[in-house]
Design an enzyme around this catalytic site. Structure first.
Site: not given
Length: 259
Positions: A150, A154
């Site tokens: 994740y 990002k």
């Protein structure tokens, strides 16, 4: 009044962003991944101009979404998955799910839709812990770590925003960390309320203030901050664009016509 598409606006920060824009008199089109969520989104934001349906975990349906969307003054790439996946998940396209939804989908929409005047890409403060491993974008090596995947995605969102800003100098393209917001993705321990999480996107989408009419920047709560150093690396940006083009079959136009 500006026209705005907000992806992932069936709930959470995206819905709050859309509702705020509608309240301020702008034309807003919502987006949801399926018909049921689209109905819920329209019920929650009744002043919206419409809702588009498209599952960002599918390259074909993302491309269909881009074709159906048409032109907007602003596109806010809000949709994304969190880091709670317990194992590496592969989509129907044979791609790692987090990378496809969080990075490839906004890339593909950017490349296929008419060029807007402003682009906003949602990221996370965890981009600071992200690693731009261009040789393993889909985490095929080693044990699966959902939070690291994740964080990496990002960081790549910030690099994408900066790459677009550099390639398209007449488009204002920025990345936003909305903060740790009380949503399903943020979880029960999150510290900040929805309005705070949506405010910067609304400001970047609509304000003519000098602080908001910049490009290639990373914001949190309207503050212009420094992102992970890797996001500024032109080689990282270019290799990311090349990888996205190879995986999607769509190249980011160098000089697209304004919609």
């Amino acid at each position: 009044m500006v026209s705005v598409l907000v992806t992932g606006s069936a709930d959470g920060i995206g819905r709050e962003t859309a509702a705020t824009l509608v309240e301020r008199g702008h034309r807003v089109v919502l987006h949801a991944r399926d018909d049921e969520r689209a109905t819920d989104a329209l019920a929650a934001v009744p002043g919206a101009a419409g809702v588009l349906v498209g599952d960002l975990a599918s390259l074909a349906r993302t491309a269909e979404l881009a074709a159906a969307a048409g032109a907007f003054d602003v596109v806010i790439h809000n949709a994304g998955l969190g880091g709670g996946l317990p194992e590496r998940t592969v989509t129907e396209d044979g791609l790692e799910l987090l990378f496809q939804v969080n990075v490839l989908a906004p890339y593909l929409l950017t490349a296929l839709m008419p060029r807007p005047r402003r682009l906003v890409y949602l990221t996370s403060g965890l981009e600071a812990q992200g690693v731009a491993d261009l040789d393993d974008l889909q985490h095929e090596r080693g044990p699966w770590d959902g939070m690291q995947a994740y964080s990496d995605s990002k960081l790549l969102d910030v690099a994408l925003a900066f790459a677009v800003a550099r390639r398209w100098p007449d488009v204002l393209s920025n990345a936003v960390d909305p903060g740790w917001i009380k949503t399903k993705l943020g979880g029960p321990n999150a510290t900040d309320e929805l309005p705070k999480g949506a405010d910067t996107q609304v400001w970047l989408a609509t304000s003519d203030e000098p602080a908001a009419t910049v490009t290639g920047r990373y914001f949190k709560w309207r503050e212009d901050l420094r992102a992970n150093p890797a996001a500024y690396d032109v080689d990282v940006q270019e290799r990311l664009l090349d990888a996205c083009a190879e995986l999607t079959g769509v190249t980011l136009p160098a000089a697209p016509h304004r919609g």
